[in-house]
Motif scaffolding. Structure first.
Motif, mmCIF file in Angstrom:
data_model
loop_
_atom_site.group_PDB
_atom_site.id
_atom_site.type_symbol
_atom_site.label_atom_id
_atom_site.label_comp_id
_atom_site.label_asym_id
_atom_site.label_seq_id
_atom_site.Cartn_x
_atom_site.Cartn_y
_atom_site.Cartn_z
ATOM 1 N N LEU A 1 0.832 -1.204 0.000
ATOM 2 C CA LEU A 1 0.000 0.000 0.000
ATOM 3 C C LEU A 1 0.864 1.251 0.000
ATOM 4 N N THR A 2 0.392 2.285 -0.674
ATOM 5 C CA THR A 2 1.056 3.577 -0.573
ATOM 6 C C THR A 2 0.697 4.202 0.766
ATOM 7 N N TYR A 3 1.424 5.264 1.110
ATOM 8 C CA TYR A 3 1.135 5.968 2.367
ATOM 9 C C TYR A 3 -0.313 6.440 2.403
ATOM 10 N N LYS A 4 -0.786 7.021 1.303
ATOM 11 C CA LYS A 4 -2.141 7.559 1.268
ATOM 12 C C LYS A 4 -3.175 6.439 1.324
ATOM 13 N N GLU A 5 -2.888 5.307 0.695
ATOM 14 C CA GLU A 5 -3.823 4.179 0.743
ATOM 15 C C GLU A 5 -3.960 3.635 2.156
ATOM 16 N N PHE A 6 -2.833 3.557 2.881
ATOM 17 C CA PHE A 6 -2.924 3.091 4.265
ATOM 18 C C PHE A 6 -3.682 4.105 5.116
ATOM 19 N N GLY B 1 -18.428 9.815 4.759
ATOM 20 C CA GLY B 1 -18.705 10.443 3.474
ATOM 21 C C GLY B 1 -17.437 10.807 2.725
ATOM 22 N N ARG B 2 -17.570 10.930 1.405
ATOM 23 C CA ARG B 2 -16.419 11.268 0.572
ATOM 24 C C ARG B 2 -15.831 12.618 0.963
ATOM 25 N N SER B 3 -16.685 13.583 1.240
ATOM 26 C CA SER B 3 -16.186 14.915 1.591
ATOM 27 C C SER B 3 -15.391 14.886 2.895
ATOM 28 N N GLU B 4 -15.798 14.046 3.850
ATOM 29 C CA GLU B 4 -15.059 13.932 5.108
ATOM 30 C C GLU B 4 -13.684 13.317 4.866
ATOM 31 N N LEU B 5 -13.615 12.324 3.998
ATOM 32 C CA LEU B 5 -12.327 11.715 3.664
ATOM 33 C C LEU B 5 -11.388 12.743 3.039
ATOM 34 N N ILE B 6 -11.930 13.521 2.113
ATOM 35 C CA ILE B 6 -11.109 14.533 1.448
ATOM 36 C C ILE B 6 -10.611 15.574 2.451
ATOM 37 N N ASP B 7 -11.532 16.091 3.263
ATOM 38 C CA ASP B 7 -11.164 17.138 4.226
ATOM 39 C C ASP B 7 -10.145 16.650 5.252
ATOM 40 N N SER B 8 -10.224 15.358 5.610
ATOM 41 C CA SER B 8 -9.370 14.832 6.672
ATOM 42 C C SER B 8 -8.020 14.334 6.170
ATOM 43 N N LEU B 9 -7.963 13.861 4.931
ATOM 44 C CA LEU B 9 -6.754 13.175 4.467
ATOM 45 C C LEU B 9 -5.972 13.923 3.395
ATOM 46 N N SER C 1 -4.720 17.797 1.628
ATOM 47 C CA SER C 1 -4.579 19.241 1.781
ATOM 48 C C SER C 1 -4.070 19.813 0.469
ATOM 49 N N ALA C 2 -4.167 21.121 0.342
ATOM 50 C CA ALA C 2 -3.742 21.778 -0.894
ATOM 51 C C ALA C 2 -2.253 21.582 -1.146
ATOM 52 N N ALA C 3 -1.505 21.255 -0.090
ATOM 53 C CA ALA C 3 -0.052 21.092 -0.239
ATOM 54 C C ALA C 3 0.331 19.718 -0.771
ATOM 55 N N ASP C 4 -0.618 18.787 -0.865
ATOM 56 C CA ASP C 4 -0.313 17.443 -1.357
ATOM 57 C C ASP C 4 0.185 17.506 -2.798
ATOM 58 N N GLU C 5 1.107 16.605 -3.109
ATOM 59 C CA GLU C 5 1.731 16.597 -4.435
ATOM 60 C C GLU C 5 0.703 16.458 -5.545
ATOM 61 N N ASP C 6 -0.304 15.606 -5.334
ATOM 62 C CA ASP C 6 -1.314 15.378 -6.367
ATOM 63 C C ASP C 6 -2.522 16.299 -6.220
ATOM 64 N N GLY C 7 -2.451 17.236 -5.279
ATOM 65 C CA GLY C 7 -3.573 18.130 -5.077
ATOM 66 C C GLY C 7 -4.707 17.457 -4.325
ATOM 67 N N VAL C 8 -5.791 18.173 -4.160
ATOM 68 C CA VAL C 8 -6.954 17.660 -3.430
ATOM 69 C C VAL C 8 -7.923 17.030 -4.419
ATOM 70 N N PRO C 9 -8.296 15.760 -4.221
ATOM 71 C CA PRO C 9 -9.236 15.118 -5.153
ATOM 72 C C PRO C 9 -10.647 15.649 -4.952
ATOM 73 N N ASN C 10 -11.494 15.449 -5.958
ATOM 74 C CA ASN C 10 -12.907 15.760 -5.765
ATOM 75 C C ASN C 10 -13.640 14.475 -5.365
#
Length: 237
Positions: free
Chosen positions: A147-152, A167-175, A177-186
């Motif tokens: 697993l990748t770090y983000k997958e774990f 919910g999907r929005s809670e996962l995004i908000d919690s895991l 941030s704008a500083a992530d290399e791949d950006g914030v998913p929708n």
């Protein structure tokens, strides 16, 4: 900036004794390996709500004061704070409990309840799934899942909220941030991350269940073993 430990104030004479010589001061302040640069620091504060209240404040006010101090000293500085959660009444010095709860590597190494060899034997002896939060890994039928770090992180977030649909929005908000290399998913691309996680879980993919129209939930099976860290994983402050 995470929560910080502040030692009791030494006497003036002690402070003088601790002052580094001109020869060693620069060396101590620049203890950064060649090829690297200092990008910030982490401090740990060991104080519970009762002690803060006795001093006429609370943890939220203390965090804001430390953030304001950093902004005052260096206006361009960026800060981040996390609260350390621990079982009620747990023993030990406050700052040591905080370091352990926030997964500080040196504290984990000293307080690991099961040594690595014994943990490996337990993992090999278990047919099925071992979700080892303390060591940040998943073992599937005696093989470590890649697993990748983000997958774990995604799996851990669901495991720690077992029985609740997230919910999907809670996962995004919690895991993310704008500083992530791949950006914030929708909310659509979060499904892609979940599919990748499931593909690596193989025949155990259904431990991550879709709740249509709501989000995702961790479903524990009889063949799933969870090895928690010695203290709960912290949430954002």
């Amino acid at each position: 900036m995470t929560l910080a430990h502040i030692d009791s104030h030494p006497s003036y004479e002690q402070q003088l004794d601790r002052q580094p010589s001109a020869e060693t001061a620069g060396r101590r302040l620049s203890a950064v390996p060649d090829g690297a640069e200092a990008r910030g620091f982490v401090l740990y504060v060991g104080v519970d709500e009762a002690k803060a209240a006795a001093a006429g404040t609370d943890l939220g006010a203390l965090v804001q004061a430390l953030k304001a101090l950093a902004a005052d000293l260096v206006p361009s500085s960026e800060t981040y704070a996390a609260v350390a959660l621990a079982p009620e009444g747990v023993g030990g010095r406050d700052v040591d409990v905080v370091r352990l709860a926030l997964q500080e590597p040196a504290a984990l190494a000293r307080h690991r309840s099961v040594d690595d060899e014994e943990a490996d034997e337990l993992d090999r002896a278990h047919s099925g799934v071992v979700i080892d939060i303390s060591r940040k890994r998943v073992v599937l039928d005696n093989e470590i899942a890649q697993l990748t770090y983000k997958e774990f992180e995604l799996l851990q977030f669901l495991v720690l909220r077992e029985g609740r649909t997230v919910g999907r929005s809670e996962l995004i908000d919690s895991l993310w941030s704008a500083a992530d290399e791949d950006g914030v998913p929708n909310e659509r691309t979060i499904d892609v991350h979940v599919r990748r996680l499931r593909s690596k879980l193989g025949r155990y993919e259904d431990i991550v269940r879709t709740v249509r129209g709501v989000g995702y939930r961790f479903d524990r099976h009889a063949d799933v073993s969870i090895r928690h860290a010695s203290t709960p994983s912290p949430d954002l402050f």
